[in-house]
Design a protein around this motif. Sequence first.
Motif, PDB file in Angstrom:
ATOM      1  N   GLN A 130       0.837  -1.204   0.000  1.00  0.00           N
ATOM      2  CA  GLN A 130       0.000   0.000   0.000  1.00  0.00           C
ATOM      3  C   GLN A 130       0.874   1.258   0.000  1.00  0.00           C
ATOM      4  O   GLN A 130       0.636   2.190  -0.732  1.00  0.00           O
ATOM      5  N   LEU A 143       3.794   1.282  -1.043  1.00  0.00           N
ATOM      6  CA  LEU A 143       4.737   0.941  -2.111  1.00  0.00           C
ATOM      7  C   LEU A 143       6.062   0.415  -1.552  1.00  0.00           C
ATOM      8  O   LEU A 143       6.682  -0.439  -2.137  1.00  0.00           O
ATOM      9  N   ARG A 152       6.170   6.368  -9.100  1.00  0.00           N
ATOM     10  CA  ARG A 152       6.504   5.485  -7.981  1.00  0.00           C
ATOM     11  C   ARG A 152       5.682   4.188  -8.047  1.00  0.00           C
ATOM     12  O   ARG A 152       6.178   3.108  -7.746  1.00  0.00           O
ATOM     13  N   GLN A 153       4.417   4.314  -8.463  1.00  0.00           N
ATOM     14  CA  GLN A 153       3.590   3.118  -8.652  1.00  0.00           C
ATOM     15  C   GLN A 153       4.240   2.194  -9.667  1.00  0.00           C
ATOM     16  O   GLN A 153       4.314   0.978  -9.483  1.00  0.00           O
ATOM     17  N   ARG A 154       4.689   2.783 -10.771  1.00  0.00           N
ATOM     18  CA  ARG A 154       5.273   1.974 -11.842  1.00  0.00           C
ATOM     19  C   ARG A 154       6.574   1.333 -11.386  1.00  0.00           C
ATOM     20  O   ARG A 154       6.871   0.197 -11.754  1.00  0.00           O
ATOM     21  N   PRO A 207      -2.642  -0.446  -3.744  1.00  0.00           N
ATOM     22  CA  PRO A 207      -1.565   0.518  -3.990  1.00  0.00           C
ATOM     23  C   PRO A 207      -2.048   1.847  -4.560  1.00  0.00           C
ATOM     24  O   PRO A 207      -1.339   2.834  -4.463  1.00  0.00           O
ATOM     25  N   LEU A 208      -3.241   1.879  -5.152  1.00  0.00           N
ATOM     26  CA  LEU A 208      -3.670   3.120  -5.809  1.00  0.00           C
ATOM     27  C   LEU A 208      -4.447   4.040  -4.873  1.00  0.00           C
ATOM     28  O   LEU A 208      -4.846   5.130  -5.261  1.00  0.00           O
ATOM     29  N   LEU A 228      -3.804   7.921  -4.547  1.00  0.00           N
ATOM     30  CA  LEU A 228      -3.654   8.776  -5.732  1.00  0.00           C
ATOM     31  C   LEU A 228      -4.931   9.550  -6.034  1.00  0.00           C
ATOM     32  O   LEU A 228      -6.023   9.161  -5.630  1.00  0.00           O
ATOM     33  N   ARG A 267      -5.601   7.617 -10.798  1.00  0.00           N
ATOM     34  CA  ARG A 267      -6.016   6.282 -10.389  1.00  0.00           C
ATOM     35  C   ARG A 267      -6.719   5.563 -11.544  1.00  0.00           C
ATOM     36  O   ARG A 267      -6.446   4.416 -11.835  1.00  0.00           O
ATOM     37  N   LEU A 310      -4.184   4.481 -14.110  1.00  0.00           N
ATOM     38  CA  LEU A 310      -3.351   3.358 -13.668  1.00  0.00           C
ATOM     39  C   LEU A 310      -4.155   2.064 -13.565  1.00  0.00           C
ATOM     40  O   LEU A 310      -3.616   0.986 -13.795  1.00  0.00           O
TER      41      LEU A 310
END
Lengths: 280, 359
Positions: B88, B90, B146-148, B167-168, B171, B176, B179
């Motif tokens: 969550q 990251l 950072r998500q990627r 994880p989203l 955002l 969101r 992604l």
Amino acid sequence: MAGAHSTLAKRLIVLWTVAIIGFLYIPMVSVVLASFSRKRYFSFPINAWDTKWYEKAFQSLSVRELLTTSLNVAVLVTIFSVFLAFLGALAFARYDWKGRKLFQKVVLLPIFFPQAVLGLALLLWFSALGITTSWQTAVFAHMIWIVPIVTLIISIQVYSFDPALEEAAFDLGASRWQVLREVTLPILSPGLVSGSVFAFLLSWGNFPLSLFTTGADQTVPEWLYAKMVSGYTPMVPTLGSLTMGGAVLVVFGVYLMFMLRKWRRGGKDAGPAVESESGA
Amino acid sequence: MSEVGAKPILQLRKICKKFGDFTAVNNINLEIGAGEFFTIVGPSGSGKTTLIRLLVGMDQPTDGDILLRDKRLNDVPANQRPTCMVFQSLALFPHKTVGENIEFSMKISGVDGAARKERANELMKQLRLPLEYYSKNVNQCSGGERQRIALARALAFDPQILFFDEPLASLDFRLRKTLEKELKDIHRETGKTFVYITHSLEEAMVMSDRIGIMRRGSIVQVGTPHEIYNRPRNKFVAQFMGEVNTLEVRRSGEASVCSTGDGQQFQVAGIPAEFQSGHLIIRPEAVKIGEAAQGLENTVRGKLFNSYSLGSRLQYQVRSTSGDSPWLVEMLQDEPYTGELDDEVVIGWRKEDSILVSD
């Protein structure tokens, strides 16, 4: 009007700051000045300047011995207390376990004891156990006071450490040891370095605990005290200045190291963050 | 109905997790197919985070078995499981560069530097991360980047199952949405099994092949997004999707009619044999207003109280003359109701749009 008001406020702040710095440093400057005086007794202003006391200090075997003893104690205290405090800080700030609250209080308590009492207590204890006091026992005595302080310093870093980082590393296949080496230690390193600096300097300058527990050995602060009580020579301010100089060197050395690290890390970056998706 | 299409890769058998007296996860049985995008949805406190921690190996179940390709996983620690999680927070390593983060698992397993970099660059390309970010510090990357990076780091591990712990969540809406679709694309490209948890059924609908709805430690329904939407098993699932019209109803004497406490009767497509009493659910978009409601099997009279714009749709609130809670009606923006507020109106819906749930 508001402009004039704030100018006055700014001036007062500057004045206040200068006054505090003066208050803190003038006594120390006078010690340094005294070490450069040719006269045997300190008087101000200094008419005759001389560096002969420094020459003497560097040639003197007993001074070398004092510095070596102080350095040995401080280095060992630093190593042991950072190691213990690192483990303690994890127990203190990271893991939830029965008795943690009590541990947090008990571990900090020695900081608040008068050091002379702590020293005396240890001396009694050492003699009861039949241990001859020496600089090695002083290492132990210093640690009783210094480990709690270093634990507190490292705990601050541990509190701001997201445990998910360790879990993520573990989840990505790292062993416990690899997690420690790759994630925990590097992230806690600023805390470990500050803890080391504190441990070293607090031990380096400690007098009351050393007084009771060094036995026949003598650290620099002990010698300074003994000479001030009887047999003052300008060697006292000279050695005093040298120990202060050592402390300043350590602090600035570490500061430089941090700056260098920050600068090198900054050099790796391709530029400021761009919210490229927001335009997508 | 909601069987696993492919051979199951992950099986949960009677999984329980207790913390003292509190049962966080209660007797969960579940099969997840290889290559599936499975999402576990539940409100906060429903036990979904506990469940995913059991699946990843951060915690051990109090009872039950977790099987990966028929092999019992319970006692295998997280670092020896061929699965991996996107956290969550990251959990990107702040002291490492983007490249070092992505390569972490490869470094741990002893892959040499050149091969690591090649794979990291491949993943960066796949995830649309500029290659010059390789030596950038992760703290200087934006939320989406950072998500990627976190996803690239997990994919570099080459897991058999990739878990996602919401994880989203942090955002903003637009990012969101972007992604969510990207994640579904990546799922398709990689062909890996994704197990995702979220509190947003809407998010689950966009991405998932199947959804499991969790409530108070149990899974209350498993199904495709279509099944969850059209055939919710109970009131909780129906209401979890969003605003719905809900009426308490009982079986009536006639075959496809149910009645409310005050005697209103509504037609449904069919009443299950075991149904005695429960709720009638009607989605706002199934309810018509004004002329569009003429001739429908179910109608209610009332007064138009207010209207709200929901972007692509318009929502109307109608207070019925019988005094139930207000009815919600949704129409597309380009076919609005043209009358005035306080009009006497008729609303109605087809009997196929009556959803009966048992509790």
